[in-house]
Design a protein around this motif. Structure first.
Motif, PDB file in Angstrom:
ATOM      1  N   ARG A  23       4.550  61.331  35.243  1.00 22.48           N
ATOM      2  CA  ARG A  23       3.402  60.383  34.365  1.00 22.48           C
ATOM      3  C   ARG A  23       2.910  59.528  35.352  1.00 22.48           C
ATOM      4  O   ARG A  23       3.952  58.901  36.256  1.00 22.48           O
TER       5      ARG A  23
ATOM      6  N   HIS B  47     -10.788  66.041  20.350  1.00 18.06           N
ATOM      7  CA  HIS B  47     -10.403  67.334  20.509  1.00 18.06           C
ATOM      8  C   HIS B  47     -10.183  68.130  19.040  1.00 18.06           C
ATOM      9  O   HIS B  47      -9.328  67.365  18.505  1.00 18.06           O
TER      10      HIS B  47
ATOM     11  N   THR C 115      -5.259  57.982  20.342  1.00 23.60           N
ATOM     12  CA  THR C 115      -3.962  57.043  20.609  1.00 23.60           C
ATOM     13  C   THR C 115      -3.366  56.502  19.507  1.00 23.60           C
ATOM     14  O   THR C 115      -3.762  56.691  18.377  1.00 23.60           O
TER      15      THR C 115
ATOM     16  N   PRO D 274      -6.315  63.172  30.288  1.00 30.96           N
ATOM     17  CA  PRO D 274      -6.983  62.928  31.642  1.00 30.96           C
ATOM     18  C   PRO D 274      -8.336  62.948  31.662  1.00 30.96           C
ATOM     19  O   PRO D 274      -9.101  62.465  32.761  1.00 30.96           O
TER      20      PRO D 274
ATOM     21  N   LEU E 187      -3.933  54.398  30.119  1.00 34.97           N
ATOM     22  CA  LEU E 187      -3.381  55.679  29.994  1.00 34.97           C
ATOM     23  C   LEU E 187      -2.812  56.062  31.139  1.00 34.97           C
ATOM     24  O   LEU E 187      -3.348  55.719  32.177  1.00 34.97           O
TER      25      LEU E 187
ATOM     26  N   HIS F  77       2.896  66.304  18.411  1.00 37.39           N
ATOM     27  CA  HIS F  77       3.437  67.474  19.262  1.00 37.39           C
ATOM     28  C   HIS F  77       4.682  68.109  18.864  1.00 37.39           C
ATOM     29  O   HIS F  77       5.336  69.006  19.339  1.00 37.39           O
TER      30      HIS F  77
HETATM   31  N1  BES Z   1      -3.578  62.200  21.951  1.00 38.35           N
HETATM   32  C1  BES Z   1      -2.806  62.506  23.080  1.00 38.35           C
HETATM   33  C2  BES Z   1      -2.543  61.437  23.937  1.00 38.35           C
HETATM   34  C3  BES Z   1      -1.994  60.127  23.434  1.00 38.35           C
HETATM   35  C4  BES Z   1      -1.242  60.038  22.406  1.00 38.35           C
HETATM   36  C5  BES Z   1      -2.022  59.105  24.348  1.00 38.35           C
HETATM   37  C6  BES Z   1      -0.629  58.831  21.682  1.00 38.35           C
HETATM   38  C7  BES Z   1      -1.757  57.786  23.906  1.00 38.35           C
HETATM   39  C8  BES Z   1      -0.887  57.584  22.581  1.00 38.35           C
HETATM   40  C9  BES Z   1      -3.382  63.807  23.761  1.00 38.35           C
HETATM   41  O1  BES Z   1      -3.441  64.793  22.941  1.00 38.35           O
HETATM   42  C10 BES Z   1      -2.050  64.340  24.494  1.00 38.35           C
HETATM   43  O2  BES Z   1      -1.155  64.887  24.011  1.00 38.35           O
HETATM   44  N2  BES Z   1      -2.150  64.289  25.871  1.00 38.35           N
HETATM   45  C11 BES Z   1      -1.334  65.073  26.866  1.00 38.35           C
HETATM   46  C12 BES Z   1      -1.805  65.436  28.005  1.00 38.35           C
HETATM   47  C13 BES Z   1      -2.536  66.814  28.366  1.00 38.35           C
HETATM   48  C14 BES Z   1      -3.044  66.838  29.660  1.00 38.35           C
HETATM   49  C15 BES Z   1      -1.439  67.919  27.897  1.00 38.35           C
HETATM   50  C16 BES Z   1      -0.088  64.408  27.071  1.00 38.35           C
HETATM   51  O3  BES Z   1       0.064  62.982  26.853  1.00 38.35           O
HETATM   52  O4  BES Z   1       0.916  65.047  27.171  1.00 38.35           O
END
Ligand code: BES
Ligand code: MN
Ligand code: MN
Length: 455
Positions: free
Chosen positions: A327, A86, A180, A400, A194, A426
């Motif tokens: 979660r 992404h 990840t 997701p 996940l 983040h």
């Molecule tokens: N790359 C992350 C998810 C992630 C990070 C999975 C590290 C495992 C290890 C992804 O970009 C993310 O931030 N996903 C969001 C979900 C989304 C629906 C906002 C999350 O996990 O909060």
């Protein structure tokens, strides 16, 4: 594939400059003001794919942000690897906590500092460069497709719809994803699970306006007080979620699986220190990694209402709000959990407040086996690149769309991520070690090699 390292060595400055140009585009999917940047990022990646050697790459407009699909088909009888990533990033706020400009990457202490340096521009770009290497050195052993979206951080709604109408375009044998983490730079791992997600927003309404807290306080229900009580009751003294039916579909891991999980290297003191807390908290009778990997959780992401500005203002607020996410683990269904939450949350509201519950977004959990062709290929690739066999780990995070790939396209994903927990994705000062970036580029072609050999 002897020249992998020398190709990287010769081109590493260019790789970084190109990644930095991508990072400089502030493609924050959550913000309307960045709408134009989303297309810019997609166009930039389209150009990168074409320059790397794709036969074609096309930007598909959607109701939301554009989806980019590119491919190189060398022989229809060979397997096809579909790379997912992404280009959207999380908002960079609060800006004042950044040591450098979030959209002007800098290299310091061996790391790239910027929003998206890891999640997911840095990790995605490793695939573009690994692809470039394979094409230019004639080491591409199978077909490749790329599917790059701009809504991962806001729920992947457009890509979800896109899948349905483009099953042929996206036909592939395996989906390869780097989004990840791994345990540590010297401890490679492959993500085999996940968590799912149900993200809710609640609104409590009390009186028709903010009231004088002297004239009314003590006699009228205060939405902020009430919201706190309601939220507090969503978990019990064992830190278990109290929503009736919440655990009904949770798959219970066997003692053997739990014993296997416990072997993973983990230093609790280091973990606490890295986030500056002196104690951890979670569901009774489970270890930290069990709490993250095989158990569901509930967290308030934000809570607001009433007066939060400078100084004191004596009011009894009319409204209170919270964003609450859960979660999820297999086989919990995010829609079903959202419904259970809504019913329960409404049922525990006292008279005197009205409750509104909204489901913002969510998705299902994902698990992948450790005996599949693609897992073994990833394992061999990592073992060769890191000199150590990777450990399978269930992650607490969510992507997701991965479960949708399985449901709609019928394709399993392999989650070979190169990020670290401490990369501060983040958060302010997101970063990505150069070591991981280049190691990723070095490892990915090995995945293709082993995967093509074994299928
Ligand atoms: N790359 C992350 C998810 C992630 C990070 C999975 C590290 C495992 C290890 C992804 O970009 C993310 O931030 N996903 C969001 C979900 C989304 C629906 C906002 C999350 O996990 O909060
Ligand atoms: Mn991501
Ligand atoms: Mn993310």
């Amino acid at each position: 594939m002897k020249d992998r390292k020398s190709y990287i060595e010769e081109n590493k400055d260019r790789f970084l400059e190109e990644l930095f140009d991508l990072i400089r585009i502030p493609s924050v999917s959550a913000k309307e003001e960045n709408k134009g940047d989303m297309l810019k990022a997609a166009e930039y990646l389209k150009k990168s794919l074409m320059e790397a050697g794709a036969d074609n790459a096309e930007i598909y407009t959607t109701e939301g942000h554009p989806v980019l699909v590119g491919e190189k088909i060398i022989d229809k009888s060979l397997p096809t690897v579909l790379v997912y990533g992404h280009y959207d990033v999380q908002p960079a706020e609060p800006f004042e906590l950044w040591n450098t400009d979030p959209f002007e990457p800098v290299v310091k202490d061996g790391k790239i500092w910027a929003r998206g340096a890891d999640d997911d521009k840095g990790q995605l770009f490793m695939h573009v460069k690994a692809f470039e290497y394979m094409v230019r050195t004639e080491n591409l052993p199978c077909n490749v497709k790329f599917m790059i979206e701009g809504e991962e951080e806001i729920g992947s709604e457009s890509l979800s719809k896109f899948l349905d109408g483009h099953k042929d375009l996206l036909k592939a044998d395996v989906i390869l994803v780097s989004d990840t983490t791994m345990i540590a730079p010297e401890i490679p791992s492959i993500t085999t699970g996940l968590r799912g997600l149900s993200y809710m927003q609640v609104e409590l309404t009390g009186p028709n306006r903010d009231l004088h807290s002297g004239l009314y306080g003590g006699a009228v229900g205060n939405p902020c007080n009430i919201l706190c009580k309601m939220i507090a009751s969503l978990t019990n003294e064992k830190n278990q979620v109290t929503i009736p039916g919440f655990f009904n579909d949770v798959l219970i891991s066997s003692d053997k699986e739990r014993a296997e999980m416990a072997k993973r290297p983990y230093n609790e003191e280091k973990y606490k220190k890295s986030i500056d807390v002196d104690a951890l908290m979670g569901e009774e009778s489970y270890s930290t990694h069990e709490r993250l990997g095989i158990r569901p959780s509930l967290d308030v992401n934000g809570i607001w209402g009433g007066y939060t500005d400078e100084g004191a203002k004596t009011i009894l607020p009319a409204k209170a709000y919270a964003k609450i996410s859960m979660r999820l683990v297999p086989d919990q269904d995010s829609g079903k959990i959202a419904k259970l939450f809504e019913e329960h949350f409404k049922s525990i509201a006292p008279e005197g407040v009205r409750v509104k519950v909204e489901y913002l977004h969510g998705g299902q959990a994902y698990v992948s086996p450790i005996d599949s062709t693609e897992y073994l290929a990833a394992s061999m690739a990592m073992e060769e690149a890191f000199g150590k066999k990777p450990i399978p780990v269930r992650s607490g995070g969510s992507i997701p769309i991965i479960s949708n790939f399985e449901k709609t396209l019928g394709i399993k994903s392999i989650l070979m991520g190169f990020g670290l927990d401490e990369d501060a994705i983040h958060s302010p000062n997101e970063n990505y070690p150069l070591f991981n970036f280049f190691k990723g580029i070095e490892t990915i072609p090995l995945f293709y090699k082993y995967y093509a050999e074994s299928s």
